[in-house]
Design an enzyme around this catalytic site. Structure first.
Site, PDB file in Angstrom:
ATOM      1  N   SER A  14      51.784  52.579   2.230  1.00 15.94           N
ATOM      2  CA  SER A  14      51.333  53.079   0.926  1.00 15.94           C
ATOM      3  C   SER A  14      50.642  52.005   0.082  1.00 15.94           C
ATOM      4  CB  SER A  14      52.529  53.629   0.138  1.00 15.94           C
ATOM      5  OG  SER A  14      52.098  54.019  -1.143  1.00 15.94           O
ATOM      6  N   LYS A  66      56.523  66.430   0.125  1.00 16.52           N
ATOM      7  CA  LYS A  66      55.884  67.070  -1.031  1.00 16.52           C
ATOM      8  C   LYS A  66      56.403  68.495  -1.282  1.00 16.52           C
ATOM      9  CE  LYS A  66      51.420  64.616  -1.092  1.00 16.52           C
ATOM     10  NZ  LYS A  66      49.965  64.817  -1.007  1.00 16.52           N
ATOM     11  N   ALA A 128      43.387  74.037   5.931  1.00 16.56           N
ATOM     12  CA  ALA A 128      44.148  74.939   5.060  1.00 16.56           C
ATOM     13  C   ALA A 128      45.606  74.486   4.967  1.00 16.56           C
ATOM     14  CB  ALA A 128      44.045  76.369   5.586  1.00 16.56           C
ATOM     15  N   GLY A 130      48.481  71.629   3.013  1.00 13.67           N
ATOM     16  CA  GLY A 130      48.918  71.400   1.637  1.00 13.67           C
ATOM     17  C   GLY A 130      47.824  70.788   0.775  1.00 13.67           C
ATOM     18  N   ALA A 131      47.042  69.884   1.343  1.00 13.49           N
ATOM     19  CA  ALA A 131      45.987  69.226   0.555  1.00 13.49           C
ATOM     20  C   ALA A 131      44.923  70.240   0.146  1.00 13.49           C
ATOM     21  CB  ALA A 131      45.367  68.087   1.357  1.00 13.49           C
TER      22      ALA A 131
HETATM   23  P1  NDP Z   1      48.757  69.381   6.590  1.00 16.37           P
HETATM   24  O1  NDP Z   1      49.489  68.906   7.780  1.00 16.37           O
HETATM   25  O2  NDP Z   1      49.434  70.261   5.612  1.00 16.37           O
HETATM   26  O3  NDP Z   1      47.464  70.204   7.107  1.00 16.37           O
HETATM   27  C1  NDP Z   1      46.598  69.679   8.068  1.00 16.37           C
HETATM   28  C2  NDP Z   1      45.374  70.568   8.247  1.00 16.37           C
HETATM   29  O4  NDP Z   1      44.514  69.918   9.185  1.00 16.37           O
HETATM   30  C3  NDP Z   1      45.682  71.956   8.804  1.00 16.37           C
HETATM   31  O5  NDP Z   1      44.813  72.900   8.224  1.00 16.37           O
HETATM   32  C4  NDP Z   1      45.356  71.799  10.299  1.00 16.37           C
HETATM   33  O6  NDP Z   1      44.903  72.982  10.910  1.00 16.37           O
HETATM   34  C5  NDP Z   1      44.210  70.836  10.229  1.00 16.37           C
HETATM   35  N1  NDP Z   1      44.024  70.040  11.452  1.00 16.37           N
HETATM   36  C6  NDP Z   1      44.811  69.045  11.910  1.00 16.37           C
HETATM   37  N2  NDP Z   1      44.292  68.509  13.022  1.00 16.37           N
HETATM   38  C7  NDP Z   1      43.149  69.195  13.287  1.00 16.37           C
HETATM   39  C8  NDP Z   1      42.157  69.132  14.299  1.00 16.37           C
HETATM   40  N3  NDP Z   1      42.253  68.243  15.283  1.00 16.37           N
HETATM   41  N4  NDP Z   1      41.114  69.981  14.253  1.00 16.37           N
HETATM   42  C9  NDP Z   1      41.019  70.888  13.272  1.00 16.37           C
HETATM   43  N5  NDP Z   1      41.922  71.008  12.258  1.00 16.37           N
HETATM   44  C10 NDP Z   1      42.974  70.171  12.279  1.00 16.37           C
HETATM   45  O7  NDP Z   1      48.162  68.088   5.906  1.00 16.37           O
HETATM   46  P2  NDP Z   1      47.693  67.925   4.383  1.00 16.37           P
HETATM   47  O8  NDP Z   1      46.909  69.126   4.026  1.00 16.37           O
HETATM   48  O9  NDP Z   1      48.844  67.556   3.535  1.00 16.37           O
HETATM   49  O10 NDP Z   1      46.764  66.633   4.458  1.00 16.37           O
HETATM   50  C11 NDP Z   1      45.530  66.680   5.143  1.00 16.37           C
HETATM   51  C12 NDP Z   1      44.848  65.336   5.081  1.00 16.37           C
HETATM   52  O11 NDP Z   1      44.451  65.028   3.752  1.00 16.37           O
HETATM   53  C13 NDP Z   1      45.750  64.186   5.541  1.00 16.37           C
HETATM   54  O12 NDP Z   1      45.020  63.429   6.475  1.00 16.37           O
HETATM   55  C14 NDP Z   1      46.018  63.384   4.297  1.00 16.37           C
HETATM   56  O13 NDP Z   1      46.090  62.009   4.575  1.00 16.37           O
HETATM   57  C15 NDP Z   1      44.783  63.695   3.448  1.00 16.37           C
HETATM   58  N6  NDP Z   1      45.055  63.577   2.016  1.00 16.37           N
HETATM   59  C16 NDP Z   1      44.369  62.624   1.290  1.00 16.37           C
HETATM   60  C17 NDP Z   1      44.605  62.471  -0.055  1.00 16.37           C
HETATM   61  C18 NDP Z   1      43.852  61.422  -0.817  1.00 16.37           C
HETATM   62  O14 NDP Z   1      44.256  61.107  -1.945  1.00 16.37           O
HETATM   63  N7  NDP Z   1      42.772  60.873  -0.286  1.00 16.37           N
HETATM   64  C19 NDP Z   1      45.584  63.311  -0.767  1.00 16.37           C
HETATM   65  C20 NDP Z   1      46.224  64.298   0.078  1.00 16.37           C
HETATM   66  C21 NDP Z   1      45.975  64.408   1.413  1.00 16.37           C
HETATM   67  P3  NDP Z   1      45.924  74.152  11.349  1.00 16.37           P
HETATM   68  O15 NDP Z   1      46.242  74.881  10.085  1.00 16.37           O
HETATM   69  O16 NDP Z   1      45.127  74.975  12.287  1.00 16.37           O
HETATM   70  O17 NDP Z   1      47.114  73.468  11.970  1.00 16.37           O
END
Ligand code: NDP
Length: 271
Positions: A14, A66, A128, A130-131
């Site tokens: 972090s 979260k 889709a 949490g972010a």
């Molecule tokens: P989640 O685990 O809740 O969701 C991940 C999403 O990514 C899902 O929709 C998943 O699809 C999709 N996914 C994962 N791998 C693949 C792939 N290989 N191909 C296609 N789709 C994929 O994670 P979060 O939403 O919490 O976070 C997502 C990203 O955002 C993280 O990498 C996090 O580090 C980043 N983030 C950055 C922040 C910042 O301040 N810069 C703040 C918050 C998050 P499926 O639904 O089909 O499984």
């Protein structure tokens, strides 16, 4: 001295302590900000005990806690209600736990800082999770006209669109995509594993900005940014600015002070 911390598991990576100490210095606040690895089986008790210690003002929460932070809180802001996840906690004067999700504020601030006018804009959100959920309302509040959501698991994109309950938000299939988005936002975690979310080349080639919420550790382009650049996207950006801006929004909730962010983003880019 005001006390803060960020809780996650793992948490060693972090950047939040560095970011908040820089904010505190610029706002003449004396703070301590720890990173704490909460045990998976006792996150709630760890938070309760931290918030009960003297001089503690609030804390941040990151993966994988979260959703549990959201569940603990008595009061939740709109972004938390939509995301069902919180990244910022504090107790109010009555001692009740209040939860905030500042990710969307951070994203909108970073897009705006980088010259994107969201008023009337067309936005494609990839992912889709949490972010993605957390940024829907802030993007709408910033004036986005079309918010399309494309996700590997179609049902999750549809669920977000249903919960948003706004004609501007649509879960789209590949054949429904525009080819003139102002910004394509990659909110998938695909870049972390060196993979790309499926999106037609023409969509990335013609967007004004390809934005990856993931930030690159070595200050280079993420795989998504490099791919978009190769296809001809006008501009690419990673999520470091979003990270700093979401932290600034949390700092402001806790202290009432708005820290400057540009110098912090520049420092992190160079170190
Ligand atoms: P989640 O685990 O809740 O969701 C991940 C999403 O990514 C899902 O929709 C998943 O699809 C999709 N996914 C994962 N791998 C693949 C792939 N290989 N191909 C296609 N789709 C994929 O994670 P979060 O939403 O919490 O976070 C997502 C990203 O955002 C993280 O990498 C996090 O580090 C980043 N983030 C950055 C922040 C910042 O301040 N810069 C703040 C918050 C998050 P499926 O639904 O089909 O499984």
């Amino acid at each position: 001295m005001k006390k803060f911390a960020v809780f996650g598991n793992p948490i060693a990576q972090s950047l939040s302590p560095t970011i908040h100490q820089m904010f505190a210095k610029s706002c003449a606040e004396d703070i301590s900000y720890q990173k704490i690895e909460a045990p998976l089986d006792s996150f709630e008790a760890t938070i309760d005990s931290f918030l009960a210690t003297p001089q503690t003002v609030g804390c941040n929460v990151t993966a994988p806690f979260k959703e549990r932070a959201c569940a603990m809180a008595k009061h939740k802001d709109d972004a938390v209600m939509m995301a069902r996840a919180a990244n910022t906690l504090m107790r109010n004067k009555k001692g009740e736990l209040c939860a905030f999700n500042t990710d969307g504020i951070g994203l909108v601030a970073d897009l705006t800082n980088n010259g994107l006018n969201l008023q009337g804009s067309k936005v494609l959100l990839l992912g889709a999770g949490g972010a993605a959920r957390g940024v829907v309302h802030p993007l709408l509040n910033a004036g986005v006209e079309h918010l399309h959501i494309l996700n590997r698991t179609v049902e999750k994109a549809q669920a977000i669109a249903e919960d948003a309950n706004n004609p501007k938000v649509t879960a789209v299939k590949p054949e429904q995509l525009f080819t003139d988005y102002d910004v394509v936002i990659n909110s998938t975690s695909a870049s972390l594993s060196g993979t790309l979310p499926a999106v037609p080349d023409a969509v990335l080639a013609n967007c004004k900005l390809a934005y990856d919420m993931v930030y690159s550790k070595d200050n280079g382009a993420t795989i998504f940014m490099a791919h978009a650049a190769q296809l001809g996207a006008a501009k690419q950006l990673d999520g470091l600015g979003m990270l700093v801006e979401q932290a600034a929004a949390a700092f402001s909730i806790w202290t009432g002070k708005q820290p400057s962010t540009a110098s912090v983003i520049e420092y992190l880019r160079n170190h």
